[in-house]
Design a protein around this motif. Structure first.
Motif, PDB file in Angstrom:
ATOM      1  N   ASP A  38       0.809  -1.218   0.000  1.00  0.00           N
ATOM      2  CA  ASP A  38       0.000   0.000   0.000  1.00  0.00           C
ATOM      3  C   ASP A  38       0.841   1.266   0.000  1.00  0.00           C
ATOM      4  O   ASP A  38       0.356   2.346   0.332  1.00  0.00           O
ATOM      5  N   GLN A  73      -3.257  -4.159  -5.300  1.00  0.00           N
ATOM      6  CA  GLN A  73      -3.941  -2.871  -5.231  1.00  0.00           C
ATOM      7  C   GLN A  73      -3.502  -1.994  -6.400  1.00  0.00           C
ATOM      8  O   GLN A  73      -2.321  -1.690  -6.550  1.00  0.00           O
ATOM      9  N   ALA A  74      -4.469  -1.568  -7.183  1.00  0.00           N
ATOM     10  CA  ALA A  74      -4.157  -0.866  -8.424  1.00  0.00           C
ATOM     11  C   ALA A  74      -3.438   0.462  -8.214  1.00  0.00           C
ATOM     12  O   ALA A  74      -2.443   0.751  -8.891  1.00  0.00           O
ATOM     13  N   GLU A  75      -3.929   1.297  -7.302  1.00  0.00           N
ATOM     14  CA  GLU A  75      -3.350   2.631  -7.145  1.00  0.00           C
ATOM     15  C   GLU A  75      -1.892   2.602  -6.680  1.00  0.00           C
ATOM     16  O   GLU A  75      -1.046   3.291  -7.245  1.00  0.00           O
ATOM     17  N   PRO A  76      -1.552   1.803  -5.635  1.00  0.00           N
ATOM     18  CA  PRO A  76      -0.136   1.722  -5.260  1.00  0.00           C
ATOM     19  C   PRO A  76       0.739   1.174  -6.388  1.00  0.00           C
ATOM     20  O   PRO A  76       1.882   1.624  -6.568  1.00  0.00           O
ATOM     21  N   ALA A  78       0.219   1.627  -9.547  1.00  0.00           N
ATOM     22  CA  ALA A  78       0.355   2.727 -10.505  1.00  0.00           C
ATOM     23  C   ALA A  78       1.395   3.739 -10.039  1.00  0.00           C
ATOM     24  O   ALA A  78       2.212   4.225 -10.835  1.00  0.00           O
ATOM     25  N   LEU A  79       1.374   4.071  -8.753  1.00  0.00           N
ATOM     26  CA  LEU A  79       2.344   5.026  -8.216  1.00  0.00           C
ATOM     27  C   LEU A  79       3.766   4.491  -8.333  1.00  0.00           C
ATOM     28  O   LEU A  79       4.695   5.224  -8.685  1.00  0.00           O
ATOM     29  N   GLN A  82       4.892   4.632 -11.931  1.00  0.00           N
ATOM     30  CA  GLN A  82       5.316   5.984 -12.285  1.00  0.00           C
ATOM     31  C   GLN A  82       6.745   6.254 -11.813  1.00  0.00           C
ATOM     32  O   GLN A  82       7.544   6.837 -12.540  1.00  0.00           O
ATOM     33  N   ASN A 121      -8.619  -3.988 -13.841  1.00  0.00           N
ATOM     34  CA  ASN A 121      -8.471  -2.739 -13.093  1.00  0.00           C
ATOM     35  C   ASN A 121      -7.010  -2.386 -12.857  1.00  0.00           C
ATOM     36  O   ASN A 121      -6.599  -1.224 -13.003  1.00  0.00           O
ATOM     37  N   THR A 125      -5.317   0.773 -14.679  1.00  0.00           N
ATOM     38  CA  THR A 125      -4.863   1.869 -13.816  1.00  0.00           C
ATOM     39  C   THR A 125      -3.382   2.171 -14.047  1.00  0.00           C
ATOM     40  O   THR A 125      -2.977   3.339 -14.131  1.00  0.00           O
ATOM     41  N   LYS A 128      -2.806   3.817 -17.540  1.00  0.00           N
ATOM     42  CA  LYS A 128      -3.170   5.233 -17.585  1.00  0.00           C
ATOM     43  C   LYS A 128      -2.223   6.112 -16.774  1.00  0.00           C
ATOM     44  O   LYS A 128      -2.202   7.336 -16.967  1.00  0.00           O
ATOM     45  N   ALA A 129      -1.441   5.493 -15.890  1.00  0.00           N
ATOM     46  CA  ALA A 129      -0.583   6.273 -14.994  1.00  0.00           C
ATOM     47  C   ALA A 129       0.783   6.603 -15.589  1.00  0.00           C
ATOM     48  O   ALA A 129       1.465   7.505 -15.104  1.00  0.00           O
TER      49      ALA A 129
END
Length: 323
Positions: A38, A73-76, A78-79, A82, A121, A125, A128-129
């Motif tokens: 996370d 977890q998609a958002e972590p 993606a970060l 990046q 997902n 995600t 797109k990041a």
């Protein structure tokens, strides 16, 4: 046609990538997975996982290296993707194939194959990041326990706009038991247009040719086969170019071991070098009696100084040229 070195966790670290790409025939590497929960990893973690980020995301011999991420977890993810790209990664690969029980218990690897929506997902995600010109790829198995799931999973990966998809042609529950079910690749092709890379049970040139015949893929990934025969990539390239195929002789392979030990010592420490050298010798011994004899003699040695001396005595101290 491109040949990929598989991202085997606990095996294909920086030293192994450096050693194998020096021998030729490998067109692309992927790092061992970087576990994402996370949080955003600090830059130091990325550099430890992929030292090639400091050399243009390529090995010393010019082979491109993608950073592989694993998590649920998609958002972590993606970060972290990046950050990998910001540090110079030429591409990001997403791991949906690791069968390890610990990884699967903690919402990673092949456990995600139970849900096509989650796979979509995550890929969507991450895609797109990062910049559109940076490849975002995925590696899957045929499914968790049902190989028919590969069709739906591949469609989800395609819909999420992944650049390509690597398919290890076994389910999670199959583990690494032969055979690999290459015949699922043509079935996936009937349902998708995404570029596919076939992976699984390629141990020699004959296996490769059979895999090509069945899958008709553009590109192929090899993992355990190169650990038992470090020259398999160059042999396949020789075959493709209709050149004489050089044998995998112990005389060609044995000088790699002392060099590998020294590099692993510099990379981590000499105890790590002992462990990794034993691991590689054991893999080499699967297809080579000379390697097995040496492995049987030194597998009981634990002290680095004793192990190093015996390894040099048995394998010689000749190094490959730096050319």
């Amino acid at each position: 046609m491109k040949l990929f070195l598989a991202p085997m966790e606990g095996v294909v670290d920086w030293v192994m990538r450096d050693t194998l790409t020096r021998l030729g025939g490998i067109d692309q590497c992927v790092t061992e997975f970087l576990r994402v929960t996370d949080r955003l990893h600090p830059e130091s973690v990325f550099y430890k996982n992929c030292p090639e980020l400091k050399t243009g995301s390529r090995t010393r011999w010019g082979t491109p290296v993608f950073v592989q991420l694993l998590g649920g977890q998609a958002e972590p993810l993606a970060l972290n993707a990046q950050r990998a790209v910001k540090l110079g990664a030429l591409g990001v690969d997403l791991n949906f194939g690791c069968p390890a029980k610990t990884v699967n218990r903690h919402d990673g690897g092949a456990s995600l194959l139970k849900s096509c929506d989650r796979v979509f997902n995550i890929v969507d995600t991450v895609r797109k990041a990062v910049p559109a010109d940076v490849p975002v790829t995925a590696k899957i198995r045929l499914g968790f326990d049902d190989p028919t799931k590969c069709l739906e999973i591949a469609q989800a990966v395609e819909e999420a706009n992944a650049t390509w998809l690597t398919v290890h042609c076994r389910t999670k529950t199959d583990g690494y038991k032969p055979p690999a079910y290459w015949d699922w690749i043509p079935k996936i092709k009937e349902k998708t247009k995404i570029k596919l890379i076939a992976n699984g049970e390629i141990w020699n040139v004959a296996d490769f040719n059979r895999c090509v015949e069945v899958t008709q893929c553009e590109d192929y990934m090899i993992g355990r086969g190169v650990m038992s025969n470090p020259f398999i990539f160059s042999q396949i390239k020789q075959s493709l170019n209709q050149q004489p195929v050089e044998d995998m002789s112990w005389e060609r392979a044995r000088p790699l071991l002392p060099q590998f030990f020294e590099s692993s010592t510099l990379y981590i420490n000499d105890y790590f070098a002992v462990s990794r050298s034993k691991q590689w010798l054991k893999a080499l011994s699967l297809k080579n009696q000379e390697a097995k004899a040496i492995f049987d003699e030194i597998k009981v040695l634990k002290k680095p100084t004793e192990f190093k001396a015996k390894l040099h005595a048995l394998c010689g101290v000749d190094h490959l040229s730096e050319g």
